[in-house]
Design a protein around this motif. Structure first.
Motif, short mmCIF file in Angstrom:
data_model
loop_
_atom_site.label_atom_id
_atom_site.label_comp_id
_atom_site.label_asym_id
_atom_site.label_seq_id
_atom_site.Cartn_x
_atom_site.Cartn_y
_atom_site.Cartn_z
N MET A 193 0.81 -1.22 0.00
CA MET A 193 0.00 0.00 0.00
C MET A 193 0.84 1.27 0.00
N TYR A 194 2.10 1.18 0.45
CA TYR A 194 2.88 2.41 0.62
C TYR A 194 2.99 3.21 -0.68
N LYS A 195 3.29 2.54 -1.77
CA LYS A 195 3.47 3.26 -3.04
C LYS A 195 2.17 3.90 -3.54
N PRO A 196 1.03 3.16 -3.62
CA PRO A 196 -0.21 3.82 -4.07
C PRO A 196 -0.69 4.92 -3.14
N ILE A 197 -0.38 4.81 -1.83
CA ILE A 197 -0.76 5.89 -0.91
C ILE A 197 0.10 7.12 -1.18
N ALA A 198 1.41 6.91 -1.37
CA ALA A 198 2.31 8.04 -1.66
C ALA A 198 1.92 8.73 -2.96
N GLU A 199 1.38 7.96 -3.91
CA GLU A 199 0.98 8.51 -5.21
C GLU A 199 -0.50 8.89 -5.26
N ASN A 200 -1.19 8.74 -4.12
CA ASN A 200 -2.63 9.07 -4.03
C ASN A 200 -3.44 8.26 -5.05
N ASP A 201 -3.08 7.01 -5.24
CA ASP A 201 -3.74 6.12 -6.20
C ASP A 201 -4.85 5.34 -5.48
N GLU A 202 -6.06 5.93 -5.44
CA GLU A 202 -7.18 5.32 -4.71
C GLU A 202 -7.68 4.04 -5.38
N LYS A 203 -7.58 3.97 -6.68
CA LYS A 203 -8.05 2.79 -7.39
C LYS A 203 -7.25 1.54 -6.97
N THR A 204 -5.94 1.67 -6.93
CA THR A 204 -5.10 0.54 -6.53
C THR A 204 -5.31 0.20 -5.06
N GLN A 205 -5.50 1.21 -4.22
CA GLN A 205 -5.77 0.95 -2.81
C GLN A 205 -7.07 0.15 -2.65
N ALA A 206 -8.10 0.53 -3.40
CA ALA A 206 -9.38 -0.18 -3.32
C ALA A 206 -9.23 -1.62 -3.81
N ALA A 207 -8.47 -1.80 -4.89
CA ALA A 207 -8.24 -3.15 -5.41
C ALA A 207 -7.51 -4.02 -4.40
N LEU A 208 -6.53 -3.44 -3.72
CA LEU A 208 -5.80 -4.17 -2.69
C LEU A 208 -6.72 -4.58 -1.55
N MET A 209 -7.59 -3.69 -1.12
CA MET A 209 -8.50 -3.99 -0.02
C MET A 209 -9.52 -5.06 -0.41
N ASN A 210 -10.00 -5.00 -1.64
CA ASN A 210 -10.95 -6.01 -2.11
C ASN A 210 -10.29 -7.39 -2.16
N PHE A 211 -9.07 -7.42 -2.64
CA PHE A 211 -8.30 -8.66 -2.68
C PHE A 211 -8.03 -9.17 -1.27
N LYS A 247 -14.67 0.61 -0.78
CA LYS A 247 -15.85 -0.21 -1.09
C LYS A 247 -15.96 -0.52 -2.58
N GLU A 248 -15.22 0.25 -3.39
CA GLU A 248 -15.29 0.05 -4.83
C GLU A 248 -14.74 -1.33 -5.21
N LYS A 249 -15.40 -2.00 -6.15
CA LYS A 249 -15.03 -3.36 -6.56
C LYS A 249 -13.94 -3.34 -7.63
N GLU A 250 -12.82 -2.75 -7.26
CA GLU A 250 -11.70 -2.70 -8.19
C GLU A 250 -10.98 -4.04 -8.24
N VAL A 251 -10.41 -4.35 -9.37
CA VAL A 251 -9.69 -5.61 -9.55
C VAL A 251 -8.19 -5.33 -9.53
N LEU A 252 -7.47 -6.13 -8.77
CA LEU A 252 -6.03 -5.93 -8.62
C LEU A 252 -5.30 -6.32 -9.91
N ALA A 253 -4.36 -5.50 -10.32
CA ALA A 253 -3.57 -5.79 -11.53
C ALA A 253 -2.80 -7.10 -11.34
N PRO A 254 -2.75 -7.94 -12.37
CA PRO A 254 -2.09 -9.26 -12.25
C PRO A 254 -0.64 -9.17 -11.78
N GLU A 255 0.10 -8.16 -12.26
CA GLU A 255 1.51 -8.07 -11.87
C GLU A 255 1.66 -7.72 -10.39
N LEU A 256 0.74 -6.88 -9.87
CA LEU A 256 0.79 -6.53 -8.45
C LEU A 256 0.39 -7.73 -7.59
N LYS A 257 -0.62 -8.47 -8.04
CA LYS A 257 -1.05 -9.67 -7.32
C LYS A 257 0.10 -10.69 -7.26
#
Length: 513
Positions: A74-92, A216-226
């Motif tokens: 989470m550190y990198k998407p938080i530093a970059e304010n990337d809410e979509k990736t954060q949501a995907a991480l939480m959903n995963f 709460k958004e149903k974002e899907v985690l990118a395959p490379e990050l997973k």
């Protein structure tokens, strides 16, 4: 948006302050509750309490170190304010932890037939299986909420949730005390623990979701990050197995080899040690997000300078606490519970070593988790745990309780005490570990041993045990080791850094007033 150094400092201080308050409240209430517990239920039930807690800690390895890996991600998407990736991480994260809860429940139930082999009491304990199932359910339920609060931790806002912990610690202990006094019921005691814990976790999860509604958004985690997360998990799983086996098998071995009631005696000491350990963990955890943010925002020299300063504070903190435990703990137990609950001096030394040794490399462990170094150190704790189990059986038969506890200290010394710093300095700081770390650690240990011996020698002049003499010895512990550290390091950059930080805090408080 990257977090500035001032924001890191402010959030670290807030997290540490609320963690400290929570730990003080927890410690005070635990002492009262444990005293009443022993009075109404006895030492054997206390042993059962400590034993089952350790069994469930061993089961907790089922999360594969996923929490550490996901927060690290989470550190990198938080530093970059990337809410979509954060949501995907939480959903995963949610999906994985639901599976983990089921796995822990199934493995836990499968262990029920083994209970008679590890529980050894002079009198038969009724409803033993029921007690174990209640402990198991408490652990399983906690997995259903933890993923939501992790994002608050990664954002370095855990201070917003710590107050809930304090409130529910007070509520839980009051209800448990009443249940012991009125009903003398261990079952009701455990049910209260489960229900209050569930409500606390639910409220913290709800608060986290309100602060970060995009999770709460149903974002899907990118395959490379997973894939990257699972690579981290593979490494953390092996590391975590070793860590869990090392830190949570002592009570099981004590119960099986010596007797469950001895677990109760040891657990009184462990409760005090664990209270301070929990506080120090909360203190270091409050810095996790700051270090994670620092890792992606500054140069190597600044990273090492920060490490060196925090390592100095770590050595001072654990040295001081170690001296206090060595000088005060037996007297404290005598006043609190009676001389029949006091353990021998060699066992006390082993207990203190098992507190100070992992504490002395706590900052190294923190960097391990925030830099992904667990990939390179994945086997070390597993090797440590194997050495510990072998030595525990041998020394346990030869020396009893002190042998089992000394085995843990010896196993640590032979493995992770030197290996993890070596990896950190080679792969991260790119510096000579002997020159920039081990030389300092050696001096810190000499200072600790000298401080402990001198303080104990002076305190031994006070032979009578009472609340007044405990306070006098406590005053000695406050003065002697801290005076030695201050005199030795008064002209160093490390101490000067913390002096300046303290001055800034005092100045800000005055300006606000």
């Amino acid at each position: 948006m990257q977090m500035g150094s001032e924001s890191r400092k402010v959030n670290t201080i807030k997290n540490a302050a609320t963690s400290l308050l929570n730990q003080v409240i927890t410690l005070l209430f635990n002492f009262v509750t444990r005293s009443i517990f022993i009075h109404f239920l006895g030492a054997e039930y206390l042993g059962i309490n400590g034993l089952f807690a350790n069994v469930l800690q061993v089961l907790s390895m089922a999360d594969l170190g996923f929490n550490t890996a996901i927060v690290f991600s989470m550190y990198k998407p938080i530093a970059e304010n990337d809410e979509k990736t954060q949501a995907a991480l939480m959903n995963f994260y949610r999906k994985v932890y639901n599976v983990i809860a089921i796995v822990v429940a199934l493995i836990g139930l499968a262990l029920i037939p083994l209970l008679p082999f590890i529980v050894k009491t002079e009198t038969e304990i009724p409803h033993l299986t029921l007690y174990y199932i209640l402990y198991l359910s408490n652990t399983v339920v906690s997995y259903l909420f933890v993923y939501k609060t992790s994002i608050t931790t990664a954002h370095q806002k855990s201070y917003l949730l710590n107050n809930y912990d304090s409130l529910f610690v007070i509520l839980r202990n009051i209800l448990q005390i009443l249940s012991l006094i009125v009903f003398h019921s261990f079952v009701l005691y455990l049910i209260i623990q489960i229900v209050v814990g569930w409500v606390n976790n639910f409220i913290k999860a709800y608060r986290s979701q309100k602060m970060y509604p995009y999770i709460k958004e149903k974002e899907v985690l990118a395959p490379e990050l997973k894939k990257d997360i699972f690579n981290n998990i593979k490494s953390m799983f092996i590391y975590r197995i070793g860590g869990v086996l090392l830190n949570n098998t002592d009570n099981i071995l004590i119960s099986a080899m010596i007797g469950t009631i001895v677990v109760g005696y040891y657990s009184n000491y462990f409760m005090v040690i664990n209270a301070v350990t929990t506080f120090t963990n909360l203190l270091f955890n409050s810095m996790t997000a700051s270090i994670g943010n620092l890792n992606v925002s500054t140069d190597t020299e600044n990273k090492y300078l920060f490490f060196k300063r925090i390592n100095f504070a770590t050595a001072w903190l654990f040295s001081f606490c170690g001296v206090c435990f060595f000088v005060l703990l037996n007297d404290f137990v005598t006043i609190w519970l009676g001389s029949e609950f006091v353990l021998d001096q060699l066992t006390l030394i082993a207990i203190v070593l098992n507190f100070v040794m992992p504490g002395s490399i706590r900052i190294v462990s923190l960097y391990r988790d925030t830099t992904g170094m667990f990939r390179q150190t994945k086997y070390v704790f597993f090797i440590t745990s194997i050495i510990n189990l072998i030595l525990s059986v041998i020394l346990g038969k030869l020396m009893g309780l002190s042998g089992i506890l000394l085995a843990t200290a010896i196993a640590r010394f032979l493995t992770n005490m030197w290996f993890e710093p070596l990896v950190l300095f080679r792969s991260y700081f790119k510096k000579n570990v002997w020159k920039y770390y081990f030389s300092n650690q050696f001096i810190y240990w000499i200072v600790f041993i000298f401080s402990a011996a001198l303080t104990y020698f002076i305190a031994s002049w006070i032979s009578h045990i009472s609340i007044l003499t405990l306070l006098l010895k406590g005053l000695l512990c406050l003065i002697v080791p801290n005076a030695i550290m201050f005199l030795l390091y008064r002209k160093t950059d490390e101490l000067d850094y913390f002096k300046q930080m303290a001055s800034q805090i005092v100045l800000k408080i005055k300006n606000k007033k």
